[in-house]
Design a protein around this motif. Structure first.
Motif, mmCIF file in Angstrom:
data_model
loop_
_atom_site.group_PDB
_atom_site.id
_atom_site.type_symbol
_atom_site.label_atom_id
_atom_site.label_comp_id
_atom_site.label_asym_id
_atom_site.label_seq_id
_atom_site.Cartn_x
_atom_site.Cartn_y
_atom_site.Cartn_z
ATOM 1 N N ARG A 1 36.621 42.719 38.942
ATOM 2 C CA ARG A 1 35.570 41.721 38.773
ATOM 3 C C ARG A 1 34.573 41.809 39.931
ATOM 4 N NH1 ARG A 1 35.059 36.321 36.495
ATOM 5 N NH2 ARG A 1 37.187 36.489 35.644
ATOM 6 N N VAL A 2 33.296 41.639 39.603
ATOM 7 C CA VAL A 2 32.226 41.507 40.594
ATOM 8 C C VAL A 2 31.508 40.190 40.325
ATOM 9 C CG1 VAL A 2 30.094 42.457 41.545
ATOM 10 C CG2 VAL A 2 31.918 43.993 40.815
ATOM 11 N N SER A 3 31.434 39.325 41.332
ATOM 12 C CA SER A 3 30.779 38.027 41.187
ATOM 13 C C SER A 3 29.593 37.953 42.137
ATOM 14 C CB SER A 3 31.753 36.887 41.489
ATOM 15 O OG SER A 3 32.869 36.931 40.625
ATOM 16 N N ARG A 4 28.442 37.651 41.591
ATOM 17 C CA ARG A 4 27.221 37.522 42.374
ATOM 18 C C ARG A 4 26.715 36.092 42.279
ATOM 19 N NH1 ARG A 4 24.282 39.451 46.665
ATOM 20 N NH2 ARG A 4 22.035 39.187 46.317
ATOM 21 N N SER A 5 26.462 35.464 43.431
ATOM 22 C CA SER A 5 25.986 34.093 43.482
ATOM 23 C C SER A 5 24.783 34.006 44.405
ATOM 24 C CB SER A 5 27.098 33.157 43.973
ATOM 25 O OG SER A 5 26.622 31.833 44.116
ATOM 26 N N VAL A 6 23.736 33.326 43.952
ATOM 27 C CA VAL A 6 22.552 33.094 44.788
ATOM 28 C C VAL A 6 22.229 31.611 44.754
ATOM 29 C CG1 VAL A 6 21.597 35.400 44.517
ATOM 30 C CG2 VAL A 6 21.001 33.642 42.865
ATOM 31 N N SER A 7 21.824 31.082 45.898
ATOM 32 C CA SER A 7 21.487 29.670 46.023
ATOM 33 C C SER A 7 20.240 29.536 46.871
ATOM 34 C CB SER A 7 22.653 28.900 46.657
ATOM 35 O OG SER A 7 22.355 27.521 46.761
ATOM 36 N N SER A 8 19.261 28.768 46.377
ATOM 37 C CA SER A 8 18.015 28.573 47.117
ATOM 38 C C SER A 8 17.585 27.127 47.006
ATOM 39 C CB SER A 8 16.910 29.495 46.589
ATOM 40 O OG SER A 8 16.624 29.195 45.237
ATOM 41 N N THR B 1 13.742 24.071 56.005
ATOM 42 C CA THR B 1 14.747 24.005 57.066
ATOM 43 C C THR B 1 16.130 24.404 56.591
ATOM 44 O OG1 THR B 1 15.185 21.662 56.604
ATOM 45 C CG2 THR B 1 13.463 22.161 58.212
ATOM 46 N N ALA B 2 16.308 24.589 55.278
ATOM 47 C CA ALA B 2 17.616 24.962 54.739
ATOM 48 C C ALA B 2 17.662 26.451 54.470
ATOM 49 C CB ALA B 2 17.905 24.191 53.460
ATOM 50 N N SER B 3 18.843 27.013 54.569
ATOM 51 C CA SER B 3 19.028 28.456 54.392
ATOM 52 C C SER B 3 19.370 28.785 52.952
ATOM 53 C CB SER B 3 20.144 28.956 55.310
ATOM 54 O OG SER B 3 20.309 30.346 55.194
ATOM 55 N N ASN B 4 18.727 29.824 52.415
ATOM 56 C CA ASN B 4 19.129 30.364 51.119
ATOM 57 C C ASN B 4 20.362 31.242 51.306
ATOM 58 O OD1 ASN B 4 16.878 29.096 50.018
ATOM 59 N ND2 ASN B 4 15.606 30.930 50.215
ATOM 60 N N THR B 5 21.210 31.288 50.286
ATOM 61 C CA THR B 5 22.485 31.989 50.400
ATOM 62 C C THR B 5 22.656 32.965 49.251
ATOM 63 O OG1 THR B 5 23.448 29.979 51.358
ATOM 64 C CG2 THR B 5 24.970 31.691 50.664
ATOM 65 N N ALA B 6 23.207 34.124 49.556
ATOM 66 C CA ALA B 6 23.557 35.112 48.527
ATOM 67 C C ALA B 6 24.926 35.681 48.866
ATOM 68 C CB ALA B 6 22.522 36.223 48.456
ATOM 69 N N SER B 7 25.789 35.766 47.876
ATOM 70 C CA SER B 7 27.132 36.293 48.122
ATOM 71 C C SER B 7 27.555 37.194 46.966
ATOM 72 C CB SER B 7 28.152 35.159 48.294
ATOM 73 O OG SER B 7 28.280 34.417 47.098
ATOM 74 N N THR B 8 28.335 38.213 47.318
ATOM 75 C CA THR B 8 28.907 39.133 46.339
ATOM 76 C C THR B 8 30.388 39.278 46.624
ATOM 77 O OG1 THR B 8 26.834 40.365 46.195
ATOM 78 C CG2 THR B 8 28.803 41.440 45.343
ATOM 79 N N ASN B 9 31.199 39.023 45.597
ATOM 80 C CA ASN B 9 32.646 39.169 45.717
ATOM 81 C C ASN B 9 33.123 40.237 44.744
ATOM 82 O OD1 ASN B 9 33.755 36.819 47.523
ATOM 83 N ND2 ASN B 9 32.185 35.906 46.230
ATOM 84 N N SER B 10 33.801 41.244 45.255
ATOM 85 C CA SER B 10 34.344 42.325 44.428
ATOM 86 C C SER B 10 35.862 42.326 44.575
ATOM 87 C CB SER B 10 33.778 43.680 44.855
ATOM 88 O OG SER B 10 32.361 43.654 44.856
ATOM 89 N N VAL B 11 36.556 42.300 43.437
ATOM 90 C CA VAL B 11 38.024 42.202 43.461
ATOM 91 C C VAL B 11 38.612 43.159 42.428
ATOM 92 C CG1 VAL B 11 40.023 40.705 43.214
ATOM 93 C CG2 VAL B 11 37.889 39.772 44.120
ATOM 94 N N VAL B 12 39.626 43.916 42.841
ATOM 95 C CA VAL B 12 40.417 44.728 41.932
ATOM 96 C C VAL B 12 41.875 44.311 42.114
ATOM 97 C CG1 VAL B 12 41.178 47.028 41.271
ATOM 98 C CG2 VAL B 12 38.812 46.661 42.023
ATOM 99 N N LYS B 13 42.525 43.960 41.000
ATOM 100 C CA LYS B 13 43.903 43.485 41.066
ATOM 101 C C LYS B 13 44.737 44.197 40.021
ATOM 102 C CE LYS B 13 46.800 39.343 40.783
ATOM 103 N NZ LYS B 13 46.820 37.867 40.665
ATOM 104 N N VAL B 14 45.925 44.646 40.436
ATOM 105 C CA VAL B 14 46.894 45.276 39.540
ATOM 106 C C VAL B 14 48.208 44.514 39.686
ATOM 107 C CG1 VAL B 14 48.112 47.391 38.926
ATOM 108 C CG2 VAL B 14 45.792 47.529 39.823
ATOM 109 N N SER B 15 48.825 44.177 38.553
ATOM 110 C CA SER B 15 50.090 43.435 38.595
ATOM 111 C C SER B 15 51.000 43.921 37.481
ATOM 112 C CB SER B 15 49.836 41.932 38.446
ATOM 113 O OG SER B 15 49.200 41.650 37.219
ATOM 114 N N ASN B 16 52.278 43.612 37.618
ATOM 115 C CA ASN B 16 53.241 44.066 36.615
ATOM 116 C C ASN B 16 53.097 43.276 35.320
ATOM 117 O OD1 ASN B 16 54.474 41.701 38.016
ATOM 118 N ND2 ASN B 16 56.118 42.082 36.532
ATOM 119 N N THR B 17 53.584 43.834 34.227
ATOM 120 C CA THR B 17 53.573 43.136 32.945
ATOM 121 C C THR B 17 54.799 42.239 32.840
ATOM 122 O OG1 THR B 17 54.810 44.879 31.823
ATOM 123 C CG2 THR B 17 52.410 45.093 31.876
#
Length: 501
Positions: free
Chosen positions: A174-181, A186-202
């Protein structure tokens, strides 16, 4: 408004482009999607004795008129589930207390199955009025003239794939992209990207389970700096009984939260989940990261007429006010619908509850990564004609990124603590009319007494149908803000007419 002309077209483009895929599925023989489009116009008149939230000596009365055209779109289909609710609120001050202005309000949430049983896209968006500083003037209505309030737009897009490696393992990437403005300089705009790879047993492994995770989080602030956090971990789970399972996790993370360059640290955690019945659940997790101990505790119990819920978590926060569900007002709604499995339906019900009860978000904007502890205790009593909910909240925020030099609430205080309490009572007077009473209190504190603020409010509303497609409400609110720097008292009467087409 620096984002208003871009934010709405972007979200509309996303929404309108997604249903087209569903229409193609329908032409190929799939079940046709159910689409409902409901335009509306809302008119609200407010008589207030303190429109600028000033001290009693300088309080100014005004009559505030709001005209809010809007639209709500719901789509229920085999591949796409989404809702989209937008309104443009034109605010006019009869006594000229301020110039007329426009306020945007957006709430959208959806999930698309792009490739059957493999590729998915989650998306969401929100535009609302939020507090800039935890120590500035606090308010629970959007039409007040308050320089500590700004319009914030947040959008999230999260494509992912999931599947199986035969009967051996499951995978998800999964890749999650979030932007906030915001509209505030006086307030800061924010941008974040989260990348996750997960493997688990059945499930073939029955009581013993394992997992492997690799993730990267990248966060940048327009008024701050960029930080990165890489995580690698291996975990084991064991089901002691069908109702109880335990877990252990170990790995390594590399981040630059407290340094210019990345540094590596060992991580670990242990946890337990207990579900003695479908109505009772308990989960507990405690771990160690680069900055110290973290934890996540959750308890939920339901009966035919009651709901009990407690949560306590401590971890990294990109923005204490970025996720509405972390705020006390939204948490109150989230608790009521936590049993709804469908995330789109749950988000839609929460959104409707927040709007119908005139709840507003608490919190503040930050310009660097922080460490947040959040505690919530709620109780709901559900009757045939009455609903009574109690909510206690406590959040504690500390600056985690000590390298960057930025100006916000956490640069003015080493710790910001917000304690909240609310009681919400709803009574169905007739099949078409209901009474709502909301009593709330929020206390904010920093390092000094001048940073202490207590906001107390009482809202009483009567709402009902006045036609086949029209609803009206009459409300009274009384707000008292105790503060050394910006105390005020406000009393207002509101009337609203909402017509759907």
């Amino acid at each position: 408004m620096k984002h208003s002309y871009l934010a709405l077209p972007v979200s509309l483009l996303l929404l309108l482009s997604v249903p087209m895929a569903g229409a193609q599925d329908a032409t190929s023989g799939a079940v046709k999607q159910g689409v409902s489009i409901v335009p509306r116009v809302s008119v609200t008149e407010t008589l207030t004795n303190n429109v600028a939230l000033s001290s009693s000596a300088t309080a100014q009365s005004d009559q505030v008129t709001e005209i809010s055209p809007g639209v709500r779109i719901n789509i229920e289909g085999p591949r796409l589930k989404t809702y989209f609710d937008y309104s443009l609120d034109h605010v006019d001050y009869a006594q000229g207390s301020a110039a007329s202005r426009n306020l945007n309000a957006l709430s959208t949430f959806g999930s698309l199955e792009a490739v059957e049983n493999w590729a998915f896209i989650d998306f969401s968006g929100n535009i609302s009025q939020q507090a800039i500083s935890a120590f500035g003037t606090q308010s629970n209505n959007n039409t007040a003239i308050n320089t500590n309030s700004t319009e914030v737009a947040t959008y999230n897009l999260s494509p992912y794939v999931k599947g199986h490696f035969g009967d051996f393992a499951n995978y998800e990437a999964r890749v999650s992209r979030s932007v906030s403005s915001s509209d505030s300089a006086t307030a800061s705009n924010t941008a974040s990207t989260n990348s996750v790879v997960k493997v688990s047993n059945t499930s073939a492994f029955r009581s013993l389970g394992w997992s492997a995770d690799v993730s990267r989080q990248q966060v940048s602030y327009s008024a701050g700096r960029a930080t990165e956090d890489d995580n690698y971990s291996l975990g084991l789970t064991y089901a002691i009984t069908p109702q109880i399972n335990v877990s252990a996790n170990g790995g390594q993370e590399s981040n630059n939260y407290t340094s210019l360059d990345k540094q590596s640290y060992n991580t670990s955690s242990v946890g337990m989940n207990w579900s003695p019945s479908q109505n009772t659940k308990l989960s507990a997790l405690t771990g160690k990261r680069s900055f110290g101990n973290t934890h996540n505790l959750s308890f939920e119990h339901r009966t035919a007429r009651t709901q009990w819920r407690f949560s306590d978590s401590k971890d990294v926060s990109v923005n204490p006010n970025q996720n509405g569900l972390d705020n006390s007002a939204y948490q109150q709604a989230s608790n009521l619908y936590s049993a709804i499995a469908d995330p789109v339906e749950r988000a839609r019900l929460i959104d409707e509850y927040v709007r119908n009860n005139s709840l507003t978000a608490n919190g503040f904007l930050t310009s660097a990564v922080s460490l947040q502890r959040s505690q919530n205790l709620s109780f709901a009593l559900l009757g045939i004609r009455d609903t009574l909910t109690f909510l206690l909240t406590r959040t504690e925020n500390n600056r985690l990124d000590t390298v960057v030099n930025v100006i916000d609430s956490l640069s003015n205080a080493s710790t910001v603590i917000q304690n909240g309490f609310s009681v919400n009572y709803s009574h169905r007077l007739t099949p078409d009319y209901s009474l709502g009473v909301l009593l709330s209190r929020q206390a904010t504190s920093g390092d000094t007494t001048s940073q202490e603020t207590t906001l107390k409010s009482l809202n009483v509303n009567v709402t009902g149908k006045v036609g086949k497609k029209a609803a009206a409400s009459l409300g009274l609110r009384h707000v008292v803000s105790d503060s050394l720097t910006s105390p005020y008292t406000e009393t207002a009467v509101t009337g609203n007419l909402n017509v759907q087409f």
